[in-house]
Every structure is written in structure tokens, then in C-alpha cells.
Design a protein around this motif. Structure first.
Motif, PDB file in Angstrom:
ATOM      1  N   PHE A  42      20.438   9.164  36.861  1.00  0.00           N
ATOM      2  CA  PHE A  42      19.626   9.925  35.919  1.00  0.00           C
ATOM      3  C   PHE A  42      20.344  10.080  34.579  1.00  0.00           C
ATOM      4  CE2 PHE A  42      18.659  14.118  34.041  1.00  0.00           C
ATOM      5  CZ  PHE A  42      17.329  13.901  33.702  1.00  0.00           C
ATOM      6  N   LEU A  43      21.638  10.386  34.613  1.00  0.00           N
ATOM      7  CA  LEU A  43      22.395  10.592  33.382  1.00  0.00           C
ATOM      8  C   LEU A  43      22.525   9.322  32.548  1.00  0.00           C
ATOM      9  CD1 LEU A  43      25.183  12.953  34.708  1.00  0.00           C
ATOM     10  CD2 LEU A  43      23.259  13.566  33.224  1.00  0.00           C
ATOM     11  N   PRO A  46      18.059   9.232  31.277  1.00  0.00           N
ATOM     12  CA  PRO A  46      17.248  10.373  31.708  1.00  0.00           C
ATOM     13  C   PRO A  46      15.752  10.255  31.379  1.00  0.00           C
ATOM     14  CG  PRO A  46      18.615  10.966  29.848  1.00  0.00           C
ATOM     15  CD  PRO A  46      19.042   9.604  30.281  1.00  0.00           C
ATOM     16  N   SER A  53      11.021  14.423  29.363  1.00  0.00           N
ATOM     17  CA  SER A  53      12.167  15.289  29.612  1.00  0.00           C
ATOM     18  C   SER A  53      12.809  15.720  28.297  1.00  0.00           C
ATOM     19  CB  SER A  53      13.211  14.548  30.452  1.00  0.00           C
ATOM     20  OG  SER A  53      14.363  15.337  30.606  1.00  0.00           O
ATOM     21  N   MET A  55      15.899  16.390  28.244  1.00  0.00           N
ATOM     22  CA  MET A  55      17.273  15.937  28.402  1.00  0.00           C
ATOM     23  C   MET A  55      17.527  14.784  27.439  1.00  0.00           C
ATOM     24  SD  MET A  55      20.071  16.138  30.181  1.00  0.00           S
ATOM     25  CE  MET A  55      21.472  15.140  30.591  1.00  0.00           C
ATOM     26  N   ASP A  57      19.154  11.453  25.818  1.00  0.00           N
ATOM     27  CA  ASP A  57      19.746  10.232  26.337  1.00  0.00           C
ATOM     28  C   ASP A  57      21.019   9.950  25.549  1.00  0.00           C
ATOM     29  OD1 ASP A  57      20.461   7.767  27.283  1.00  0.00           O
ATOM     30  OD2 ASP A  57      18.469   6.863  27.033  1.00  0.00           O
TER      31      ASP A  57
END
Length: 70
Positions: A42-43, A46, A53, A55, A57
Motif C-alpha cells: 500500500f505504501l 497508496p 485516498s 494518503m 503517494d
């Protein structure tokens, strides 16, 4: 890549105890959310499976994503 260097602390905290005045998401149960290796995947990307999301990238490579996940 370190948690602090990327600024993860802006949105996340490592503990779940007490109220967080900044309303950051706790990462204390992240191991229950992802299968082994899943957090590192995921990291790395993302937005691949979660286009909306919040989150960011960071374009982490596999070793840095695995290090951060650990």
C-alpha cells in the motif's frame, strides 16, 4: 524513510490511548488491517486501489516501503 522525515505524524499517531487534539488516525491496529506485506504494498502506491485516498503517494521503492511498514 523515517516516519518523521515523511511527516506521517501530521495525520497519524502510533498510540491509541487518550484523546488526540489533532484528530490524527491511530496506527496502533494497522497490523490487523493489512495482511503480511500488505502495508508495504500500500505504501508503495497508496492510490493504486484507492484513488480517492487522502494518503499522499511518496513514490517509495520496495525497501523503503517495507522499512516504513515495519
Amino acid at each position: 524513510m523515517a516516519y518523521e522525515e515523511l511527516g506521517c505524524v501530521t495525520c497519524h499517531r502510533l498510540t491509541s490511548e487518550g484523546r488526540d487534539p489533532y484528530r490524527r488516525r491511530s496506527l496502533s491496529h494497522v497490523q490487523d488491517k493489512f495482511a503480511p506485506g500488505g502495508l508495504a504494498d500500500f505504501l508503495e502506491a497508496p492510490l493504486r486501489d484507492h484513488e480517492t485516498s487522502r494518503m499522499p503517494d511518496y513514490h517509495l521503492d520496495a525497501p523503503n516501503a517495507a522499512s516504513l511498514a515495519a
